[in-house]
Design a protein around this motif. Structure first.
Motif, PDB file in Angstrom:
ATOM      1  N   LEU A  17       9.978  28.389  95.906  1.00  0.00           N
ATOM      2  CA  LEU A  17       9.554  27.753  94.713  1.00  0.00           C
ATOM      3  C   LEU A  17       8.799  28.601  93.710  1.00  0.00           C
ATOM      4  O   LEU A  17       9.127  28.647  92.407  1.00  0.00           O
ATOM      5  CB  LEU A  17       8.681  26.374  95.131  1.00  0.00           C
ATOM      6  CG  LEU A  17       9.153  25.290  95.492  1.00  0.00           C
ATOM      7  CD1 LEU A  17       8.076  24.199  96.043  1.00  0.00           C
ATOM      8  CD2 LEU A  17      10.307  24.768  94.751  1.00  0.00           C
ATOM      9  N   GLU A  18       8.001  29.530  94.210  1.00  0.00           N
ATOM     10  CA  GLU A  18       7.192  30.476  93.373  1.00  0.00           C
ATOM     11  C   GLU A  18       8.309  31.331  92.639  1.00  0.00           C
ATOM     12  O   GLU A  18       8.304  32.000  91.485  1.00  0.00           O
ATOM     13  CB  GLU A  18       6.175  31.190  94.033  1.00  0.00           C
ATOM     14  CG  GLU A  18       4.986  30.387  94.480  1.00  0.00           C
ATOM     15  CD  GLU A  18       4.182  30.024  93.178  1.00  0.00           C
ATOM     16  OE1 GLU A  18       3.768  30.900  92.780  1.00  0.00           O
ATOM     17  OE2 GLU A  18       4.061  28.829  93.220  1.00  0.00           O
ATOM     18  N   LEU A  56       0.460  32.683 103.977  1.00  0.00           N
ATOM     19  CA  LEU A  56       0.231  31.302 104.003  1.00  0.00           C
ATOM     20  C   LEU A  56       0.363  30.471 105.374  1.00  0.00           C
ATOM     21  O   LEU A  56       1.143  30.704 106.014  1.00  0.00           O
ATOM     22  CB  LEU A  56       1.304  30.516 102.905  1.00  0.00           C
ATOM     23  CG  LEU A  56       0.864  30.763 101.520  1.00  0.00           C
ATOM     24  CD1 LEU A  56       1.774  29.920 100.713  1.00  0.00           C
ATOM     25  CD2 LEU A  56      -0.489  30.440 101.034  1.00  0.00           C
ATOM     26  N   GLN A 106      -5.190  28.643  98.760  1.00  0.00           N
ATOM     27  CA  GLN A 106      -4.575  28.223  99.814  1.00  0.00           C
ATOM     28  C   GLN A 106      -4.812  28.932 100.877  1.00  0.00           C
ATOM     29  O   GLN A 106      -5.291  30.229 100.780  1.00  0.00           O
ATOM     30  CB  GLN A 106      -3.127  28.103  99.774  1.00  0.00           C
ATOM     31  CG  GLN A 106      -2.733  27.243  98.418  1.00  0.00           C
ATOM     32  CD  GLN A 106      -1.132  27.354  98.286  1.00  0.00           C
ATOM     33  OE1 GLN A 106      -0.463  26.767  99.298  1.00  0.00           O
ATOM     34  NE2 GLN A 106      -0.604  27.741  97.032  1.00  0.00           N
ATOM     35  N   LYS A 161       9.057  27.605 101.838  1.00  0.00           N
ATOM     36  CA  LYS A 161       9.106  26.619 100.687  1.00  0.00           C
ATOM     37  C   LYS A 161       8.187  26.965  99.538  1.00  0.00           C
ATOM     38  O   LYS A 161       8.790  26.947  98.509  1.00  0.00           O
ATOM     39  CB  LYS A 161       8.717  24.951 101.118  1.00  0.00           C
ATOM     40  CG  LYS A 161       9.047  23.948 100.180  1.00  0.00           C
ATOM     41  CD  LYS A 161       8.525  22.778 100.619  1.00  0.00           C
ATOM     42  CE  LYS A 161       8.805  21.639  99.505  1.00  0.00           C
ATOM     43  NZ  LYS A 161       8.209  20.269  99.964  1.00  0.00           N
ATOM     44  N   THR A 162       7.248  27.263  99.702  1.00  0.00           N
ATOM     45  CA  THR A 162       6.266  27.626  98.549  1.00  0.00           C
ATOM     46  C   THR A 162       6.567  28.856  98.253  1.00  0.00           C
ATOM     47  O   THR A 162       6.722  29.169  96.740  1.00  0.00           O
ATOM     48  CB  THR A 162       4.728  27.803  98.953  1.00  0.00           C
ATOM     49  OG1 THR A 162       4.211  26.649  99.612  1.00  0.00           O
ATOM     50  CG2 THR A 162       3.777  28.250  97.971  1.00  0.00           C
ATOM     51  N   THR A 189       4.030  37.491  93.967  1.00  0.00           N
ATOM     52  CA  THR A 189       4.359  36.245  94.397  1.00  0.00           C
ATOM     53  C   THR A 189       4.400  36.390  96.308  1.00  0.00           C
ATOM     54  O   THR A 189       4.046  35.686  97.006  1.00  0.00           O
ATOM     55  CB  THR A 189       5.388  35.500  94.201  1.00  0.00           C
ATOM     56  OG1 THR A 189       5.263  35.376  92.951  1.00  0.00           O
ATOM     57  CG2 THR A 189       5.879  34.376  95.057  1.00  0.00           C
ATOM     58  N   LYS A 197       0.751  27.379 106.023  1.00  0.00           N
ATOM     59  CA  LYS A 197       1.624  25.959 105.880  1.00  0.00           C
ATOM     60  C   LYS A 197       2.524  26.184 104.578  1.00  0.00           C
ATOM     61  O   LYS A 197       2.339  26.546 103.590  1.00  0.00           O
ATOM     62  CB  LYS A 197       0.332  24.882 105.387  1.00  0.00           C
ATOM     63  CG  LYS A 197       1.254  23.408 105.816  1.00  0.00           C
ATOM     64  CD  LYS A 197      -0.069  22.391 105.670  1.00  0.00           C
ATOM     65  CE  LYS A 197       0.599  21.070 106.234  1.00  0.00           C
ATOM     66  NZ  LYS A 197      -0.435  20.136 106.014  1.00  0.00           N
ATOM     67  N   ASP A 198       4.099  25.675 104.911  1.00  0.00           N
ATOM     68  CA  ASP A 198       4.883  25.602 104.037  1.00  0.00           C
ATOM     69  C   ASP A 198       4.770  26.790 103.628  1.00  0.00           C
ATOM     70  O   ASP A 198       5.370  26.896 102.198  1.00  0.00           O
ATOM     71  CB  ASP A 198       4.615  24.559 103.260  1.00  0.00           C
ATOM     72  CG  ASP A 198       4.539  23.062 103.535  1.00  0.00           C
ATOM     73  OD1 ASP A 198       5.341  23.070 104.597  1.00  0.00           O
ATOM     74  OD2 ASP A 198       4.124  22.265 103.193  1.00  0.00           O
ATOM     75  N   LYS A 199       5.066  27.922 104.367  1.00  0.00           N
ATOM     76  CA  LYS A 199       5.153  29.253 103.524  1.00  0.00           C
ATOM     77  C   LYS A 199       6.639  29.646 102.846  1.00  0.00           C
ATOM     78  O   LYS A 199       6.489  30.191 101.638  1.00  0.00           O
ATOM     79  CB  LYS A 199       5.112  30.524 104.478  1.00  0.00           C
ATOM     80  CG  LYS A 199       5.033  31.845 104.064  1.00  0.00           C
ATOM     81  CD  LYS A 199       4.596  32.713 105.091  1.00  0.00           C
ATOM     82  CE  LYS A 199       5.741  32.924 106.266  1.00  0.00           C
ATOM     83  NZ  LYS A 199       5.453  34.083 107.196  1.00  0.00           N
ATOM     84  N   ARG A 250      -2.768  25.482  87.428  1.00  0.00           N
ATOM     85  CA  ARG A 250      -3.629  25.497  88.514  1.00  0.00           C
ATOM     86  C   ARG A 250      -4.965  25.910  88.226  1.00  0.00           C
ATOM     87  O   ARG A 250      -6.050  25.360  88.959  1.00  0.00           O
ATOM     88  CB  ARG A 250      -2.941  26.803  89.591  1.00  0.00           C
ATOM     89  CG  ARG A 250      -1.605  26.170  90.044  1.00  0.00           C
ATOM     90  CD  ARG A 250      -1.083  27.307  90.961  1.00  0.00           C
ATOM     91  NE  ARG A 250       0.157  27.019  91.601  1.00  0.00           N
ATOM     92  CZ  ARG A 250       1.210  28.014  91.881  1.00  0.00           C
ATOM     93  NH1 ARG A 250       1.001  28.901  91.722  1.00  0.00           N
ATOM     94  NH2 ARG A 250       2.230  27.421  92.570  1.00  0.00           N
ATOM     95  N   THR A 255       2.185  34.746  99.077  1.00  0.00           N
ATOM     96  CA  THR A 255       2.479  33.667  99.662  1.00  0.00           C
ATOM     97  C   THR A 255       2.841  34.169 100.926  1.00  0.00           C
ATOM     98  O   THR A 255       2.976  33.407 102.107  1.00  0.00           O
ATOM     99  CB  THR A 255       3.797  33.064  99.118  1.00  0.00           C
ATOM    100  OG1 THR A 255       4.898  34.109  98.975  1.00  0.00           O
ATOM    101  CG2 THR A 255       3.518  32.471  97.794  1.00  0.00           C
TER     102      THR A 255
END
Length: 872
Positions: free
Chosen positions: A510-511, A500, A535, A506-507, A493, A502-504, A527, A497
């Motif tokens: 959540l992961e 990323l 992404q 937060k993502t 994970t 965008k929204d690193k 997915r 991530t």
């Protein structure tokens, strides 16, 4: 004249030479016997007559379908593009207005807007809504040159625009008031609103300017005009809508639209959002559809075809609830797109195929349609269209499903060969259908995720039982395996991530929550089945991430946990159903992971047509569901036999077990060194090459021993000959270890009787052998059986990527392999090839020449002047 005289023969030859015929026809007519030449000429004339008649019928059918409805638009667009290339003279007022519009564009673009779900991959959207003001930002790729897109925004496609307005009940009309110049115009647009709201209109000025050789800016904003006064019939809205159009490749542009709209009058925030936002967010779809509809069929490439599939699905999906409406819309869409109309005019079956594919209703009874394309009836086309839903049930991606679908029916194979866009367009439709499946995810992905979750809960039940019965060490060991797997999942994970765009944070959070809540298998399956894309900034695709996660679970939890539970079960007098059930679930989970990994790799069209295509195709083109079940059963029997035999040896003496495993691993390394095939194929820094090889080879050996997967036969892994010998050795070892258990295991009440041991061992091995032989003789494609015993090494396979391929996108894949495999032998040849072609690739920017591909090429293989150049 006598047909047999030399004079006639000479005159006929002279006649053929005097006519400018294609070489193929001249060769066809060439014959030593004049009479034979005359017969051939007669046949050619008859065939030509049929061809002319066929083309006439196709032309008539094309007219019946609507003909080239937007041909005049294409002519006008081409004229506008030609005018744009002439020098443009801007007044001071126009220059100031464009400069201010560009400032406004940048100001709006700098604002943080909320994501808006568009339900399509064709574009992305963000928006904010005030009481009256709506701000929308839309980004999309349009498959056209920037000049063409500018011409479209400037109203040079009047027939297409009028047809679109008539199709939308909310619009009343578009009226171009004045074309002041080639770069500016005034236009009025009127809109109809539901009662009690008053109808509204816009009066805008449109203007464009070239910013550089690849970028255009288009301004559209409210501006009064004497020919467009405000009347009591309409409420005048005010708007700012600007476009930044940038060329990213030939016939491909990136478009960003920013729009602010004030509806004026009494409009609440909620009503404003319901009416305005959905309309603005799809405004670029019209542009994409125009170029897709007017593009000539012979101009369609893979990217165009995929876009076509998405446009078709997005435009037709809202009609799928009513078959009558869907049929009407399918007919209208086919008439609109020239590429579809040409196919329908010739074969008259595309409408039935598209209609029934979109309905996505499974057939209850299997059937076979062997008719060729020329003889295909509407009823047969209907059944072929419906059959895709059955194939989707057992497919991982839409591309794989359509590949099997096309191969299954001869008529579709002919159609796909004749119309190259067909396979890619319907592949995108199939991908969208997977995401819209009634279960939310595909059956097979759900089954794999379900087995993983069941395995976890069954392990929890066994741990509880161990603590109750005093098997504390085994309980803690099993928990440790779950913990190690969880840590590995968290590591995957972080890798996925951390980059990323965008929204690193937060993502990532959540992961992490999904991993610790043991929901990751289900999320990954969703997915993959919904066709989620990789992404920006993520190093792995959803498919690869799911495969890696399942492999982590296989290595760190499922297989060692199964062996541990088998050992404990053998040592216990009471054989509870909880422990036995947990073993069976672990075996099924491990088998599902291994089956899907091999199956998806072998049927993947990109691999079957890739740089090492000769190794992918063992699974047949037809009967893939039977093949999947056969492989799953075979792997399950293998893993149970291997786990049972290892547990038997562990019950005898753990030192013997350790010696057996290490000796077996040593044989692999000795074989690889002897074959001069030691280093692993993954390209890693030289300092890590040895340690990476040791780790990866060990992992492969464990996977091959416990699963027997066909995937490990690839020369870049164990190699076919070693894999086959290892497979047979593992089956023989089951009997050897059973004998050792019977003879040397401590005698106690828990020890299994000799008859029981032989029955279990013999039953598992014999059933595995039967399933293996059945697969090889009845299921596997005979053309690929040689891949089961080939002696090709990994080094030879890697060098073959460059030496045996002609396509540059395949040859350049050699840079994704370890340099130890190829540099010493063919490095100079590879360098000469890249140096000679790099400039051409930079200039032409072929679709495969991406940043990801470029990053794999060492600097030494790139011309010095291009090493620091930013290509894209």
């Amino acid at each position: 004249m006598d047909l047999c005289t030399p004079a006639f023969n000479n005159q006929l030859a002279a006649l053929i030479q005097s006519v400018d015929l294609p070489p193929s026809i001249s060769h066809f007519l060439a014959a030593p016997d004049p009479a034979e030449a005359m017969i051939k000429l007669s046949k050619l004339l008859v065939a030509s007559a049929y061809k002319i008649r066929e083309e006439a019928k196709i032309s008539q059918a094309d007219e019946e379908l609507g003909g080239d409805a937007y041909g005049d638009d294409v002519v006008e667009m081409n004229g506008a593009v030609a005018a744009m290339k002439q020098p443009q003279v801007y007044t001071q007022e126009e220059t100031e207005r464009l400069d201010q519009a560009l400032v406004t564009f940048n100001e709006i673009g700098a604002k943080k807007l909320k994501n808006y779900r568009t339900n399509t991959k064709l574009h992305s959207a963000e928006c904010t809504v005030g009481d009256a003001l709506v701000t929308v930002r839309v980004k999309a790729e349009v498959r056209a040159e920037p000049e063409g897109i500018v011409a479209y925004t400037m109203g040079h496609a009047p027939k297409y625009t009028a047809a679109g307005i008539e199709a939308r009940s909310s619009s009343l009309g578009l009226n171009i008031i004045e074309r002041a110049s080639d770069h500016s115009l005034y236009a009025q647009t009127t809109y109809k609103f539901p009662a009690p709201l008053q109808n509204r209109d816009l009066c805008n000025i449109h203007m464009w300017r070239r910013l550089d050789n690849s970028t255009y800016f288009v301004m559209q904003q409210s501006f009064p005009h004497v020919s467009c006064p405000v009347t009591a019939d309409f409420t005048r809205m005010t708007t700012v809508r600007h476009f930044m159009i940038t060329k990213v490749a030939p016939r491909l542009s990136r478009v960003e639209m920013l729009c602010q709209l004030d509806m004026n009058g009494s409009v609440g925030r909620r009503l404003n959002r319901l009416l305005t936002v959905p309309t603005l967010t799809v405004s670029l779809l019209g542009t994409q559809r125009f170029f897709a509809a007017t593009r000539s069929p012979d101009q369609y490439d893979e990217g165009d075809a995929k876009e076509l599939g998405r446009l078709l699905f997005f435009g037709l999906k809202k009609h799928r609830k009513n078959e009558s409406d869907l049929r009407n819309e399918v007919d209208a869409v086919i008439a609109k797109y020239s590429v579809l109309r040409a196919c329908q005019a010739k074969h008259r079956i595309l409408d039935e195929i598209l209609l029934n594919v979109l309905n996505n209703k499974m057939l209850k009874n299997a059937f076979t349609v062997r008719s060729p394309l020329v003889a295909l009836t509407g009823n047969e086309a209907r059944r072929i269209g419906k059959s895709l839903a059955n194939i989707l049930l057992c497919s991982t991606t839409g591309e794989i499903a359509v590949d099997e679908w096309v191969i299954t029916f001869p008529a579709l194979s002919e159609l796909a060969d004749e119309r190259p866009w067909f396979r890619h367009a319907f592949g995108e439709i199939a991908t969208e259908l997977l995401g819209e499946a009634s279960f939310g995810v595909k059956f097979r992905a759900c089954l794999g995720a379900g087995l993983s979750i069941m395995d976890l809960f069954s392990d929890g039940a066994v741990v509880t039982e161990y603590f109750i019965t005093g098997e504390n060490d085994a309980a803690w060991a099993l928990l440790a395996m779950v913990g190690v797997n969880t840590l590995c999942q968290l590591g995957i994970t972080i890798i996925q991530t951390s980059g990323l765009k965008k929204d690193k944070r937060k993502t990532m959070a959540l992961e992490f929550l999904a991993v610790v809540a043991f929901l990751k298998p289900g999320i990954d399956a969703y997915r993959v089945s919904s066709g989620a894309e990789q992404q920006p900034g993520a190093p792995m695709s959803p498919m690869f991430e799911m495969t890696l996660s399942r492999c982590s679970e296989l290595v760190f939890e499922a297989l060692p946990g199964m062996v541990l539970q088998s050992v404990v079960l053998l040592r216990k007098k009471e054989k509870t159903m909880t422990a036995i059930g947990s073993l069976l679930i672990s075996a099924a989970s491990a088998s599902m992971t291994s089956t899907t990994s091999f199956f998806d790799a072998d049927v993947d069209p990109s691999r079957r047509g890739g740089a090492t295509s000769e190794w992918f195709g063992l699974i047949p083109d037809q009967g893939r569901t039977l093949a999947f079940v056969n492989i799953f059963v075979m792997y399950a029997l293998h893993v149970m036999a291997k786990g049972f035999s290892i547990a038997l040896l562990a019950a005898v003496n753990t030192r013997w077990l350790l010696g057996f495993l290490l000796g077996d691993l040593g044989c692999l390394f000795a074989y690889k060194i002897l074959m001069k095939d030691f280093y692993y194929f993954v390209a890693v820094p030289p300092s890590l090459q040895t340690i990476a090889t040791l780790l990866m080879r060990t992992g492969e050996k464990i996977g091959a021993d416990f699963m027997g997967s066909f995937l490990y036969r690839l020369p870049l892994m164990l190699g076919a000959s070693y894999w086959l010998a290892n497979l047979i050795k593992n089956q023989v070892a089951v009997f050897v270890l059973a004998y050792l258990y019977i003879e040397y295991a401590p005698e106690d009440d828990a020890k299994l009787g000799a008859t029981t041991v032989w029955r279990i061992s013999g039953g598992l091995v014999l059933m595995w052998a039967a399933s293996f032989v059945y697969f090889i003789l009845k299921v596997a494609d005979p053309k690929y059986r040689w891949t089961l015993w080939s002696t090709q090494t990994g080094y030879e396979c890697t060098r073959g990527i460059f030496l045996n391929n002609t396509k540059p996108e395949h040859k350049i894949a050699i840079f994704r392999k370890a340099t130890a495999h190829w540099e010493a032998a063919i490095g100079a040849e590879v360098k000469a090839w890249t140096m000679a072609n790099w400039g051409t690739w930079v200039a032409e920017k072929p679709s495969w020449f991406t940043e990801r591909t470029i990053s794999t090429v060492p600097d030494a293989y790139i011309p010095p002047e291009d090493v620091l150049m930013v290509v894209f």
